[in-house]
Design a protein around this motif. Structure first.
Motif, PDB file in Angstrom:
ATOM      1  N   GLY A   7       0.820  -1.209   0.000  1.00 33.97           N
ATOM      2  CA  GLY A   7       0.000   0.000   0.000  1.00 33.97           C
ATOM      3  C   GLY A   7       0.853   1.256   0.000  1.00 33.97           C
ATOM      4  O   GLY A   7       2.049   1.218   0.296  1.00 33.97           O
ATOM      5  N   HIS A   8       0.237   2.377  -0.357  1.00 30.30           N
ATOM      6  CA  HIS A   8       0.921   3.669  -0.432  1.00 30.30           C
ATOM      7  C   HIS A   8       0.504   4.560   0.740  1.00 30.30           C
ATOM      8  O   HIS A   8       1.273   4.736   1.689  1.00 30.30           O
ATOM      9  CB  HIS A   8       0.614   4.338  -1.774  1.00 30.30           C
ATOM     10  N   PHE A  10      -2.686   4.063   2.416  1.00 34.53           N
ATOM     11  CA  PHE A  10      -3.248   3.059   3.323  1.00 34.53           C
ATOM     12  C   PHE A  10      -2.288   1.891   3.299  1.00 34.53           C
ATOM     13  O   PHE A  10      -2.265   1.086   2.378  1.00 34.53           O
ATOM     14  CB  PHE A  10      -4.640   2.627   2.853  1.00 34.53           C
ATOM     15  N   ARG A  11      -1.418   1.820   4.307  1.00 31.82           N
ATOM     16  CA  ARG A  11      -0.292   0.892   4.285  1.00 31.82           C
ATOM     17  C   ARG A  11      -0.461  -0.184   5.361  1.00 31.82           C
ATOM     18  O   ARG A  11      -0.686   0.127   6.537  1.00 31.82           O
ATOM     19  CB  ARG A  11       1.022   1.635   4.492  1.00 31.82           C
ATOM     20  N   CYS A 344      -8.407  -3.122   0.200  1.00 29.53           N
ATOM     21  CA  CYS A 344      -7.215  -2.358   0.593  1.00 29.53           C
ATOM     22  C   CYS A 344      -6.685  -1.524  -0.565  1.00 29.53           C
ATOM     23  O   CYS A 344      -6.322  -0.350  -0.386  1.00 29.53           O
ATOM     24  CB  CYS A 344      -6.127  -3.307   1.101  1.00 29.53           C
ATOM     25  N   ASP A 348      -6.742   2.582  -0.890  1.00 30.74           N
ATOM     26  CA  ASP A 348      -5.450   3.234  -1.083  1.00 30.74           C
ATOM     27  C   ASP A 348      -5.518   4.210  -2.260  1.00 30.74           C
ATOM     28  O   ASP A 348      -5.068   5.359  -2.166  1.00 30.74           O
ATOM     29  CB  ASP A 348      -4.381   2.165  -1.323  1.00 30.74           C
TER      30      ASP A 348
END
Length: 365
Positions: A7-8, A10-11, A344, A348
């Motif tokens: 993720g970027h 939302f990691r 997810c 993200d």
């Protein structure tokens, strides 16, 4: 071992092993003010947990999630969220016979070659047990999506088991059978087929389809930030997945340009409409507003009762039979995992889009 995060904005970082005391994830970047309770996440974990029927591993885990941080008075605070799931039904002794042997088709041998460590207790970090952490993160992502794009609907289902396929998409049937298949007749046929494999100690692969409906147009970015790039990577990272396709996927190679191009029309609501969806809802890495359609292929469970040839850590030739409790078709429990990874990635990219663009800038008509 690095590279345990995806993720970027939302990691998600997952942690823990199959037979350790617990596993879970740390989620960084969830927006503040999202209403969340353990029960909201538990709903999705219950879809994935083992031992629910005879077609999955008989390991009995409650998969009860605990929220350790990042939530106050029922809402997210914007700080890192720690989710933990305790392991309560480990039977490490089941794996004592393979302590020095590598299971064919399993990651045992490559993990040992890379790290020099052999965690024989159900595969350790390479076990599909790790996916419980992803499902927990996906449950959180779904609640955050509701706050940003409340009409988004994410649904996963099985469309093939072994050589048995279905083209039926009766979504009302998905929750009515243990295979999450949208076809009542296929569910009955597959039950008989898989029961025979299960009793023989063998296994079989599957294909899972995951759709995301009502995703706004414009999500994703060109070249290296493509929505389909991240979706493919997310699905490919799931244990036992050996292939991923978006929309028409591999079958696009058999189409002509006329057949493959989704023609565009202006709809009665002043928004673009498409004649078909060969692109799977993504063009140039950016969502079109159509259904996003992803499929992934899951290989057969490598832990089987059939004698196979292998080698030991010391390089000696030997034979192996893998005992223990295993899924005859791991694709069954991969359905909620695929849904979680879709959630997810979609969240993200919604956050990335909101941060750079805000509202879509291109007006048609």
């Amino acid at each position: 071992m690095s590279m345990n995060s995806f993720g970027h904005l939302f990691r998600v970082t997952t942690w823990g092993e199959s037979h350790g005391p617990a596993l879970g994830c740390t989620v960084d970047g969830c927006p503040p003010g999202v209403a969340i309770t353990p029960a909201m996440i538990q709903h999705w974990l219950d879809k994935r947990k083992p031992g629910q029927n005879k077609y999955t591993t008989q390991r009995r885990e409650a998969d009860e999630v605990r929220i350790l941080s990042g939530v106050f008075e029922g809402v997210t605070t914007g700080t890192p969220i720690q989710l933990m799931i305790e392991n309560t039904d480990q039977r490490s002794k089941d794996y004592g016979d393979i302590k020095e042997k590598f299971r064919p088709g399993h990651a045992d041998i490559t993990y040992f070659q890379k790290y020099g460590i052999r965690d024989y207790r159900g595969g350790g970090r390479s076990s599909a047990r790790e996916t419980a952490s992803r499902v927990a993160a996906g449950g959180l992502a779904r609640e955050a999506i509701k706050a940003i794009a409340p009409n988004v609907q994410i649904t996963g289902y099985m469309v093939q088991m072994g050589t048995h396929k279905t083209d039926v998409r009766d979504m009302a049937q998905i929750d009515q059978n243990p295979f999450w298949v949208p076809d009542a007749q296929a569910a009955a046929d597959w039950a008989e087929y898989l029961d025979g494999l299960r009793k023989s100690g063998s296994s079989v692969g599957a294909i899972i389809e995951v759709t995301a409906r009502n995703v706004p147009a414009g999500i994703g970015a060109p070249v290296y930030g493509k929505l389909d790039t991240d979706l493919a990577a997310a699905m490919m990272s799931i244990n036992a997945v050996k292939g991923v396709e978006i929309g028409e996927g591999m079958s696009a190679a058999m189409l002509t340009g006329e057949l493959n191009a989704d023609e565009i029309f202006m709809g009665p609501d002043g928004q673009p409409e498409y004649s078909s969806n060969h692109a799977g809802g993504i063009l140039g890495g950016i969502s079109t507003g159509q259904d996003i359609v992803v499929r992934f292929a899951v290989k057969p469970t490598s832990s089987i009762l059939t004698t196979r040839q292998t080698i030991t850590k010391s390089g000696e030739q030997t034979q192996i039979i893998t005992k223990g409790r295993h899924d005859p078709c791991v694709g069954i429990r991969a359905v909620p995992v695929g849904e979680a990874m879709m959630a997810c990635v979609i969240l993200d990219h919604l956050l990335l889009h909101r941060g750079q663009i805000g509202e879509n800038r291109g007006s048609i008509g």
